[in-house]
Scaffold this active site. Structure first.
Site, PDB file in Angstrom:
ATOM      1  N   ASN A  20       0.881  -1.164   0.000  1.00 16.93           N
ATOM      2  CA  ASN A  20       0.000   0.000   0.000  1.00 16.93           C
ATOM      3  C   ASN A  20       0.918   1.214   0.000  1.00 16.93           C
ATOM      4  O   ASN A  20       1.584   1.496   0.996  1.00 16.93           O
ATOM      5  CB  ASN A  20      -0.922   0.000   1.221  1.00 16.93           C
ATOM      6  N   GLU A  35      -3.975   1.756  -2.961  1.00 15.37           N
ATOM      7  CA  GLU A  35      -4.030   3.210  -2.764  1.00 15.37           C
ATOM      8  C   GLU A  35      -3.100   3.936  -3.727  1.00 15.37           C
ATOM      9  O   GLU A  35      -2.277   4.751  -3.309  1.00 15.37           O
ATOM     10  CB  GLU A  35      -3.710   3.581  -1.301  1.00 15.37           C
ATOM     11  N   ASP A  70      -4.053  -4.938   1.155  1.00 19.25           N
ATOM     12  CA  ASP A  70      -4.275  -4.284   2.440  1.00 19.25           C
ATOM     13  C   ASP A  70      -5.671  -4.669   2.901  1.00 19.25           C
ATOM     14  O   ASP A  70      -6.654  -4.196   2.332  1.00 19.25           O
ATOM     15  CB  ASP A  70      -4.136  -2.770   2.281  1.00 19.25           C
ATOM     16  N   ASN A  77      -6.902  -4.251   6.037  1.00 17.24           N
ATOM     17  CA  ASN A  77      -7.434  -3.401   7.101  1.00 17.24           C
ATOM     18  C   ASN A  77      -8.110  -4.222   8.200  1.00 17.24           C
ATOM     19  O   ASN A  77      -9.086  -3.766   8.824  1.00 17.24           O
ATOM     20  CB  ASN A  77      -8.389  -2.347   6.531  1.00 17.24           C
ATOM     21  N   ASP A 117      -1.528  -6.226   6.245  1.00 17.78           N
ATOM     22  CA  ASP A 117      -1.263  -6.551   4.836  1.00 17.78           C
ATOM     23  C   ASP A 117      -0.882  -8.029   4.769  1.00 17.78           C
ATOM     24  O   ASP A 117       0.091  -8.448   5.411  1.00 17.78           O
ATOM     25  CB  ASP A 117      -0.139  -5.669   4.299  1.00 17.78           C
ATOM     26  N   ASP A 121       2.754   4.765   4.789  1.00 13.25           N
ATOM     27  CA  ASP A 121       2.513   4.280   6.153  1.00 13.25           C
ATOM     28  C   ASP A 121       2.556   2.747   6.225  1.00 13.25           C
ATOM     29  O   ASP A 121       2.517   2.193   7.321  1.00 13.25           O
ATOM     30  CB  ASP A 121       1.216   4.844   6.748  1.00 13.25           C
ATOM     31  N   HIS A 122       2.656   2.078   5.076  1.00 15.81           N
ATOM     32  CA  HIS A 122       2.761   0.612   5.028  1.00 15.81           C
ATOM     33  C   HIS A 122       4.142   0.190   4.533  1.00 15.81           C
ATOM     34  O   HIS A 122       4.750   0.866   3.689  1.00 15.81           O
ATOM     35  CB  HIS A 122       1.751   0.023   4.046  1.00 15.81           C
TER      36      HIS A 122
END
Length: 255
Positions: free
Chosen positions: A7, A34, A146, A148, A217, A246-247
DNA sequence: ATGGTCGCGGAGCGA
């Protein structure tokens, strides 16, 4: 073959990270989530110059997924039948060799009880239906991206703080379990029983600097794909540096 | 610490 997922939180903003990473690591396939751009805005030339074929499923500003591959990609499919229109571009699938790769960016859900949370649970039920059909058609299948959703406390640096919160609530885990019921196994956990391994760290709370992360993930494999799997690694170093995602990227080695 | 960060697009939304 090595399949990666990342991501990137905007492919255009993340090119200074993604290009050198691709040049150095050279996974056969990279599943992006994303990408945050429309198909025509995707920076194709820079990535094609590294030898990658590109298939995108983008949208303006938000969400968007893509498949990059050094090997021929066939039977590319975008979106899911029965998907709510308001959730946007979140799934792209393709076949590489004898492996079906399904790349998903699961709805975040905002917070437990929010309207987007109900949308998340519903979207996951559509994903579960898709996986049932995909596994039936392609016995050697990998679902990645991802999600979530964490599986259990081992995926959370501070389990008490996250108890029953978004990304960690029981209904989300049950909805993911319904996806898994297509016959999928969490390949990272198959090889690594210990906790303390994360793939996402919150920008807002400076989670990475504080060592506070979640494992959201995943690589989920059908029985044939699990039997061919050799390792899953999280490239935590890729989360460092100037303006990272952020991943962190995650890599699956599969025969 | 009811704060604190990103990206998109050019204000507020989403994560």
């Amino acid at each position: 073959m090595r399949i990666a997922t990342w991501n990137v939180n905007s492919i255009r903003a993340r090119l200074p990270h993604v290009l050198p990473w691709l040049a150095r690591v050279r996974p056969d396939v990279l599943c992006l989530q994303e990408i945050k751009c429309q198909d025509e805005q995707f920076p194709r030339e820079e990535i094609e110059a590294l030898g990658y074929a590109i298939e995108t499923h983008g949208q303006k500003s938000y969400n968007g997924v893509a498949l990059l591959s050094l090997l021929p990609l066939s039977d590319v499919a975008r979106g899911m039948a029965g998907e709510p229109s308001e959730t946007g571009a979140r799934v792209i699938a393709g076949t590489v060799g004898d492996v079906r790769v399904v790349n998903a960016y699961v709805v975040n859900g905002q917070e437990v009880g929010h309207a987007k949370y109900a949308l998340k649970l519903g979207w996951l039920s559509v994903l579960a239906q898709l996986l049932r059909a995909e596994v039936a058609a392609h016995p050697k299948l990998v679902l990645t991206g991802d999600f979530n959703v964490t599986f259990d406390d081992r995926d959370i640096s501070e389990p008490e703080k996250w108890r029953d919160r978004i990304l960690c609530s029981t209904p989300e885990r049950e909805a993911l379990a319904a996806v898994m019921s297509a016959g999928l196994t969490d390949v990272f956990r198959h090889f690594e029983p210990a906790g303390g391994h994360y793939t996402w760290w919150d920008f807002y709370t400076r989670g990475f600097q504080r060592g506070q992360g979640l494992r959201i993930d995943h690589f989920l494999a059908s029985p044939a794909a699990l039997a061919a799997s050799r390792a899953v690694t999280i490239d935590v170093d890729a989360r460092r540096g100037e303006k990272p995602s952020d991943h962190a990227p995650v890599l699956l080695t599969i025969e």
